[in-house]
Design a protein around this motif. Structure first.
Motif, PDB file in Angstrom:
ATOM      1  N   MET A   1      -3.271  18.058   3.575  1.00 29.26           N
ATOM      2  CA  MET A   1      -2.871  16.701   3.967  1.00 29.26           C
ATOM      3  C   MET A   1      -1.367  16.460   3.896  1.00 29.26           C
ATOM      4  O   MET A   1      -0.823  15.820   4.790  1.00 29.26           O
ATOM      5  CB  MET A   1      -3.626  15.699   3.103  1.00 29.26           C
ATOM      6  N   LYS A 100      -3.356   6.068   5.701  1.00 29.67           N
ATOM      7  CA  LYS A 100      -4.146   5.380   6.727  1.00 29.67           C
ATOM      8  C   LYS A 100      -4.552   4.009   6.227  1.00 29.67           C
ATOM      9  O   LYS A 100      -4.510   3.714   5.034  1.00 29.67           O
ATOM     10  CB  LYS A 100      -5.369   6.224   7.082  1.00 29.67           C
ATOM     11  N   ILE A 102      -7.335   1.447   5.453  1.00 26.03           N
ATOM     12  CA  ILE A 102      -8.753   1.567   5.099  1.00 26.03           C
ATOM     13  C   ILE A 102      -9.625   0.766   6.058  1.00 26.03           C
ATOM     14  O   ILE A 102     -10.638   1.244   6.542  1.00 26.03           O
ATOM     15  CB  ILE A 102      -8.985   1.120   3.629  1.00 26.03           C
ATOM     16  N   ARG A 116      -5.715  -2.955   3.711  1.00 23.10           N
ATOM     17  CA  ARG A 116      -5.238  -2.122   2.614  1.00 23.10           C
ATOM     18  C   ARG A 116      -4.817  -0.773   3.176  1.00 23.10           C
ATOM     19  O   ARG A 116      -5.551  -0.159   3.947  1.00 23.10           O
ATOM     20  CB  ARG A 116      -6.343  -1.931   1.568  1.00 23.10           C
ATOM     21  N   LYS A 118      -3.965   2.924   2.418  1.00 24.47           N
ATOM     22  CA  LYS A 118      -4.107   3.962   1.400  1.00 24.47           C
ATOM     23  C   LYS A 118      -3.219   5.122   1.811  1.00 24.47           C
ATOM     24  O   LYS A 118      -3.311   5.599   2.943  1.00 24.47           O
ATOM     25  CB  LYS A 118      -5.575   4.405   1.346  1.00 24.47           C
ATOM     26  N   GLN A 128       2.817   9.617  -5.383  1.00 26.32           N
ATOM     27  CA  GLN A 128       1.746   8.851  -6.021  1.00 26.32           C
ATOM     28  C   GLN A 128       0.815   8.350  -4.946  1.00 26.32           C
ATOM     29  O   GLN A 128       1.265   7.853  -3.923  1.00 26.32           O
ATOM     30  CB  GLN A 128       2.322   7.629  -6.756  1.00 26.32           C
ATOM     31  N   GLU A 129      -0.473   8.474  -5.203  1.00 27.83           N
ATOM     32  CA  GLU A 129      -1.362   7.875  -4.215  1.00 27.83           C
ATOM     33  C   GLU A 129      -1.518   6.393  -4.523  1.00 27.83           C
ATOM     34  O   GLU A 129      -1.712   6.004  -5.660  1.00 27.83           O
ATOM     35  CB  GLU A 129      -2.727   8.547  -4.218  1.00 27.83           C
ATOM     36  N   ARG A 130      -1.390   5.602  -3.494  1.00 31.14           N
ATOM     37  CA  ARG A 130      -1.444   4.155  -3.703  1.00 31.14           C
ATOM     38  C   ARG A 130      -2.320   3.495  -2.650  1.00 31.14           C
ATOM     39  O   ARG A 130      -2.464   3.992  -1.533  1.00 31.14           O
ATOM     40  CB  ARG A 130      -0.030   3.555  -3.584  1.00 31.14           C
ATOM     41  N   ILE A 131      -2.894   2.387  -3.061  1.00 27.71           N
ATOM     42  CA  ILE A 131      -3.522   1.493  -2.094  1.00 27.71           C
ATOM     43  C   ILE A 131      -2.675   0.236  -2.117  1.00 27.71           C
ATOM     44  O   ILE A 131      -2.483  -0.369  -3.167  1.00 27.71           O
ATOM     45  CB  ILE A 131      -4.979   1.184  -2.472  1.00 27.71           C
ATOM     46  N   LYS A 133      -1.857  -3.522  -0.508  1.00 27.44           N
ATOM     47  CA  LYS A 133      -2.350  -4.634   0.323  1.00 27.44           C
ATOM     48  C   LYS A 133      -1.254  -5.067   1.274  1.00 27.44           C
ATOM     49  O   LYS A 133      -0.095  -5.185   0.885  1.00 27.44           O
ATOM     50  CB  LYS A 133      -2.711  -5.818  -0.574  1.00 27.44           C
ATOM     51  N   PHE A 149       4.497  -5.195  -3.148  1.00 23.31           N
ATOM     52  CA  PHE A 149       3.800  -4.363  -4.120  1.00 23.31           C
ATOM     53  C   PHE A 149       4.750  -3.990  -5.244  1.00 23.31           C
ATOM     54  O   PHE A 149       5.950  -4.241  -5.173  1.00 23.31           O
ATOM     55  CB  PHE A 149       3.197  -3.121  -3.459  1.00 23.31           C
ATOM     56  N   LYS A 150       4.163  -3.426  -6.262  1.00 25.43           N
ATOM     57  CA  LYS A 150       4.952  -3.062  -7.440  1.00 25.43           C
ATOM     58  C   LYS A 150       5.118  -1.544  -7.497  1.00 25.43           C
ATOM     59  O   LYS A 150       4.192  -0.816  -7.179  1.00 25.43           O
ATOM     60  CB  LYS A 150       4.221  -3.496  -8.712  1.00 25.43           C
ATOM     61  N   PRO A 152       5.916   1.044 -10.394  1.00 23.63           N
ATOM     62  CA  PRO A 152       6.261   1.329 -11.790  1.00 23.63           C
ATOM     63  C   PRO A 152       7.230   2.515 -11.833  1.00 23.63           C
ATOM     64  O   PRO A 152       6.987   3.543 -11.204  1.00 23.63           O
ATOM     65  CB  PRO A 152       4.926   1.703 -12.435  1.00 23.63           C
ATOM     66  N   ASP A 155       5.844   5.953 -12.823  1.00 21.39           N
ATOM     67  CA  ASP A 155       5.066   6.702 -11.837  1.00 21.39           C
ATOM     68  C   ASP A 155       5.918   7.702 -11.069  1.00 21.39           C
ATOM     69  O   ASP A 155       5.433   8.727 -10.620  1.00 21.39           O
ATOM     70  CB  ASP A 155       4.459   5.735 -10.814  1.00 21.39           C
TER      71      ASP A 155
END
Lengths: 182, 980
Positions: A1, A100, A102, A116, A118, A128-131, A133, A149-150, A152, A155
């Motif tokens: 991927m 992509k 969701i 969302r 992802k 980092q994998e994130r979802i 919004k 979004f946040k 951190p 991360d």
């Protein structure tokens, strides 16, 4: 991927002007801003260097940003610290988010949708994998994307000297806005 | 000895009776009334032991007897909960059909769960928690989500998930989550932060890609159910797939549960619930008749071994898998035997029961005689003892038998009991016990070796039970002559045990430790450990002394059969579990010793027309109810958990609600509780509530324990410590402060009193001084001389004026006498004295003395004779002559002062003065008033301002009157002394 997304980004880089594939939309106006709201200091910076592409047939997307292009900050020194100490933008000049959506999106139906995304968020060389919004506003001629979004710091292994913790928040609030002309 | 062999043709099988299948004891649980027609469709058992249900309107918590209803509509609207999970943090996660999730906290408040990542947009199909505390969320259409407490991650097809449609989740031994999807099984886990997925599909041996459910146990075995091609077993380590039911005929599968390491329960769309025995490859109905055409929506086995079935239409059912009942369709069952095949001895003959793969079976009659006892020997032959008609030894394969009767060597044709070991068989007849040599082949004829009877030392010919123990010792339960052991010619008879007489012995068994247990007709049960006997009677927990049989299960527990049910006794912990009405074995009335154990460890107990099958469960972990405190109320208000440990003094009407979860028989649970610090003794009760009104402040521990068998031995005790705080006025700091305050108040009062007394004393003293001074000055020779000289002059001039003068003088002296003791006098009184005095002075000084008195407020008070003393002082110290007339002004100043001011024209030779008069005035005013006497001496005048006193201190007046006489005496003395 990862290969796919890297390839995708490469395509994105090269195909700025010429949209060969009709399913592929390129962001023509992108804006990103971040806020670090720490107890002692509020730091804000923004950039219009957000680039992106959406494959509406596959519901996929890729966004990238030149990390050295952020403006704002409270002082030139702060900007320098941002670039050289924290984000190490010479080493990691780009941040990107690709993946992509969701939800299935009907890109022809006008309206505002919550979706969302992802994907893999790469900042400071750390993936980092994130979802995330996002709000899509689809009109006849354009698609507007807005998301907050946040991020951190932990991360993405963005090291902050302990003494700076009161000046730099542990979570950076990020806002992005992108517009695509259909 | 002649033994007759008869070859029996198969055609002799007279009759074949159809027996119905095994029926477990099933209960239906009504949903709470307020739930109405709403159906529930998800079932879950929490780590705390509660059974939770989810339905259209919310979630229900069931304790076996009552429901706690949690409606979800207020928080999420009218969306149906579709999955529930109680996490190890005791939070109940509720997933909804629209993808939302909510959490019912430990404090029973329902809050929406709102991750930054947003909710799934499709329905939540299942929830699970792994051992790291990650919550796994299965969806219908978005794959799988995992929540690590901070971040929500998604597993989809790109991550390797078989399909986005996930039906069920289960956790395997290695902490991986198995997701049953529409395209095989996806085994998901995290390696560090990286998502890992292992996919299992058709290529791995799954018979179908649609997996509706998967379940793993702690041994590493997993079972998966396909949509309609049966179930498969998967080794969680090697992932090797073994089809379990190659020719599935059970219908569309909807639910799955592992109910023992060897048994799987399978719920179907319209054919009820099946059970599949893995080792026997048999599929039998577990629960089908009552579920006619209903969809099974959930299956669950709880900790106590109860299987819960959630059906779409008829709701919640629970099955106690310990017990099943088989109706053989024959009457008067007297004996049972069989390790693999069941042989049934009845009054009408011997039958063989032949179950088919579905659990139904048929009865085959083998012998038509009355069969009283049965035994399967080491060679597999069936020994059937008749009642008057001798003994049959049957080859189970050929059904050929050898018949022995009195004519062929048996002492008696009635056989009560048979037992044996690998070499011989002991047959108890009504004519004594006969030992047979077993022989070596099933076809050989058994040969009688010897007889034990009345004559040979048994003292009776009647033996109810013959039992050969693991050491080869033969035990005989006799009628009236106690229990007898026999080994190689040595007898031992026991007619007294543990202080009880032992007469008639009905049943004998041996536990796993070699102890012999037997039950008697008269008393309860005895144990013999080779050295001594011990006794189990009513006091020890035996419920019924009409015991018809005693046996040992594969786990070493003693089973006691009696008309009221079956008692299960653990010889180590001495814990009894009673099975009776709640599992349908209360009216079984088993025939004497009609009992056997099959090779799977199941116990068959013959009763009436059928048999009770008791299956001890290996996975039965809890032998005690799980005790939970459900809530604490103070003054009828539920307490928040955070307030539990410390309560204010007024929240002292306490109610504890608790429950003992024992789903296999919730009605049998009883409790004991006490409030340590309040009462010493346990309270025994059936109530799920303890009330303590008006608990005084102090520290307490509420303790509660529950039992399902009425005996509290090693039942865990749940305790909850708390304190009721004393009201502030009873606490140390307050008492100390109060004491200090009282002390300082007393000190203050004493101080004030001291000062008052002191002031009083000063006042009296000052007054005396003042009186003395006044008298002294008035009776001083100078004054008298002057006054009298003036009088002479006046007499000469005008007699009338002289009389007036003397009157004024007398008035003046009288006023001095009558006012001098008073504390205060009104200003007008004082002025009256003044006028008399001025009249006297005027007669002497004429126009050279001018005293001007201005208007002064009436009602004001001053110390008596003050003005007089001041005027006198002015006259005394100043020159009064024609050339220098003296003017004295008396006037009011600033409302609260009266001033006496005179022009200052000092005499060249001042009269000797003590200055005592003025000083005395100052001191007396000091005592009586806050205001000071002001003395002002300027270049041209001398001014004294005396404060006007408004109050009238009456108490001093009284005091003064009492002392008046003594003052008079003193005054007189002073007068006398002055006049000399």
């Amino acid at each position: 991927m990862p290969y796919k997304s890297i390839l995708f980004i490469l395509i994105l880089m090269g195909s700025q002007a010429s949209t060969v594939d009709p399913d592929r939309w390129v962001v023509h106006k992108g804006y990103i801003a971040f806020t670090s709201d720490a107890p002692l200091e509020l730091i804000q910076a923004r950039s219009t260097g957000l680039k992106g592409v959406i494959d509406k047939a596959k519901n996929r997307f890729a966004f990238t940003i030149d990390m050295q292009g952020f403006e704002g900050f409270n002082s030139p020194l702060q900007r320098e610290h941002f670039n050289e100490n924290y984000l190490e933008t010479r080493l990691y000049p780009k941040a990107n988010f690709s993946g992509k959506i969701i939800e299935a999106v009907d890109w022809d139906a006008e309206g505002t949708y919550q979706v969302r995304a992802k994907g893999k968020l790469k900042i400071h060389g750390e993936m980092q994998e994130r979802i995330i919004k996002s709000e899509l506003t689809i009109s006849k001629k354009a698609v507007k994307i807005r998301s907050t979004f946040k991020v951190p710091l932990e991360d993405h292994k963005i090291g902050i000297p302990k003494i700076m913790f009161q000046k730099i928040a542990e979570h950076i609030n990020v806002t992005i806005e992108a517009e695509i002309n259909k | 000895m002649k033994i007759e062999s008869t070859l029996l043709a198969i055609s002799l099988i007279i009759q074949s009776v159809l027996a119905i299948g095994q029926v477990p004891f099933i209960r239906n649980h009504e949903l709470p009334a307020q739930w109405g027609e709403t159906k529930v469709d998800f079932i879950h058992q929490s780590p705390r032991g509660y059974v939770w249900l989810a339905g259209e309107r919310g979630v229900l918590r069931f304790n076996g007897l009552t429901y706690e209803v949690y409606e979800t509509e207020k928080v999420v609207g009218s969306v149906r909960p579709s999955a529930i999970l109680e996490s190890s943090q005791q939070e109940l996660w509720i997933g909804f059909e629209d993808g939302k999730l909510a959490i019912l906290t430990e404090e029973d408040s329902l809050v929406l769960w709102e991750p930054e990542e947003g909710w799934p947009q499709v329905s939540i199909s299942d929830l699970s928690e792994d051992r790291h505390g990650n919550i796994w969320i299965a969806t219908n259409g978005e794959g799988l989500y995992a929540w690590d407490g901070k971040r929500l991650s998604n597993f989809d097809e790109e991550d390797g998930l078989g399909s986005l449609e996930v039906a069920k989740l289960t956790l395997d031994r290695s902490n991986r989550v198995w997701a049953a999807t529409d395209a095989g099984i996806s085994i998901c886990w995290f390696e560090g932060k990286r998502k890992k997925v292992q996919q299992l599909g058709r290529t791995h041996g799954l018979p179908d890609e649609i997996i509706v459910a998967v379940k793993c146990d702690s041994s590493g075995m997993c079972v998966a159910a396909t949509y309609e091609t049966g179930i498969v077993q998967i080794d969680s380590k090697t992932l090797e797939v073994t089809p379990l039911s190659p020719e599935w005929h059970g219908g569309i599968i909807t639910a799955l549960e592992l109910i023992s390491p060897d048994q799987v329960a399978v719920g179907t769309d319209n054919r009820g619930v099946w059970r599949y025995d893995i080792s026997r490859s048999s599929l039998r109905p577990l629960f089908s008749d009552q579920l006619d055409g209903e969809k099974v929506q959930g299956l669950l086995q709880d900790e106590s071994g109860v299987v819960w079935i959630l059906s779409k239409r008829s709701g919640l059912h629970s099955i106690n898998r310990h017990f099943e009942y088989i109706d053989f369709g024959v009457d008067n069952i007297q004996a049972l035997v069989g390790r693999e095949q069941l042989w049934i001895g009845t009054r009408e003959g011997l039958y063989r029961w032949m179950p088919d793969s579905t659990g139904e079976g048929s009865m085959q009659q083998v012998i038509t005689d009355n069969i009283l006892s049965l035994y399967e020997d080491a060679l597999g032959r069936i020994w059937a003892g008749g009642f008057g008609n001798g003994l049959y030894v049957i080859n189970p394969t050929t059904l050929n038998y050898t018949h022995l009767d009195e004519a062929t060597g048996l002492p008696n044709g009635s056989i009560i009991s048979i037992d044996g070991d690998t070499s011989s068989v002991w047959v108890a007849t009504l004519g004594g016990v006969v030992q047979f040599d077993l022989g070596t082949t099933p076809s050989g004829n058994p040969k009688p070796l010897q007889s034990l009877n009345h004559e040979s030392g048994l003292e009776t010919n009647f033996v109810y039970k013959v039992f050969v123990d693991s050491r080869g010792m033969v035990w005989l339960g006799t009628d009236g002559k106690g229990i007898v052991s026999w080994q190689e010619g040595k007898w031992r008879r026991y007619q007294e045990a543990a202080g009880h007489s032992v007469k008639t012995v009905y049943g004998i068994t041996e536990d796993h430790y070699g102890n012999i247990w037997f039950n008697t007709k008269e008393h309860g049960i005895f144990k013999y450990d080779g050295q001594a006997f011990s006794y189990l009677g009513y006091e020890e927990g035996v419920k019924n002394h009409s015991i018809s049989g005693i046996a040992t299960d594969n786990f070493g527990n003693i089973l006691i059969f009696h008309p009221g049910g079956i008692d299960h006794f653990d010889p180590i912990s001495h814990h009894f579990i009673y099975f009776g009405k709640e599992v349908g074995v209360d009216k079984i009335d088993p025939s004497l010793n009609s009992y056997c154990k099959d090779k799977w460890g199941r116990h068959w107990i013959g009763t009436g027309k059928g048999a009770i099958v008791y299956t001890p469960l290996t996975d039965q972990t809890s032998i005690h109810p799980i005790t939970r405190i459900e809530g604490i109320r103070a003054n009828l208000e539920p307490l928040e958990p955070k307030d539990f440990s410390s309560l204010p003094y007024h929240q002292n009407d306490l109610v504890f609600d608790y429950v003992g979860l024992w789903y296999s028989n919730p009605g049998a649970v009883t409790y004991k509780y006490k409030l340590e610090g309040y009462n010493k003794d346990w309270v025994y009760s059936r109530d799920q509530q303890a009330t303590y009104p008006n608990v005084p402040p102090g520290t307490y521990t509420f303790e509660v324990s529950s039992t399902e068998n009425g005996a509290f031995q090693d039942e865990p005790i749940l305790s909850y410590a708390f304190e009721i705080r004393a009201p502030f006025w009873k606490r140390g700091w307050f008492l100390i402060i109060a004491a200090l305050m009282i002390l300082s108040l007393a000190y203050l009062l004493m101080k004030l009193r001291d000062r008052r007394i002191q002031r009083e004393a000063t006042l009296v003293k000052e007054k005396l001084v003042s009186q003395f001074e006044t008298l002294k000055s008035q009776i001083n020779p100078h004054f008298l001389f002057n006054t009298l000289s003036t009088l002479i002059t006046v007499i000469d001039e005008d007699q009338q004026v002289a009389i007036e003068y003397v009157e004024k003088l007398a008035d003046f002296y009288r006023s001095i006498l009558s006012y001098r003791e008073l504390e205060l006098i009104p200003i007008d009184e004082e002025l009256k004295i003044m006028k008399d005095y001025i009249y006297i002075l005027k007669k002497r000084f004429g126009e050279n003395l001018v005293v001007a008195i201005e208007e002064i407020d009436q009602g004001a008070n001053i110390i008596p004779l003050t003005l007089q003393i001041l005027v006198e002082n002015a006259v005394k110290h100043n020159v009064i002559s024609m050339n220098q007339p003296l003017k004295i002004d008396i006037f009011q100043e600033e409302e609260s002062y009266i001033c006496v001011r005179n022009k200052l024209q000092r005499k060249l030779n001042p009269e000797p003065s003590t200055g005592f008069g003025l000083e005395s005035i100052c001191r007396r005013y000091d005592v009586l008033s806050q205001k000071k006497v002001k003395i002002q001496e300027a270049e041209h005048y001398f001014k004294v301002s005396i404060p006007i006193l408004n109050h009238k201190p009456s108490k001093y007046e009284n005091l003064d009157y009492r002392r008046r006489s003594s003052f008079f005496t003193q005054a007189r003395e002073v007068t006398a002394r002055s006049s000399t």
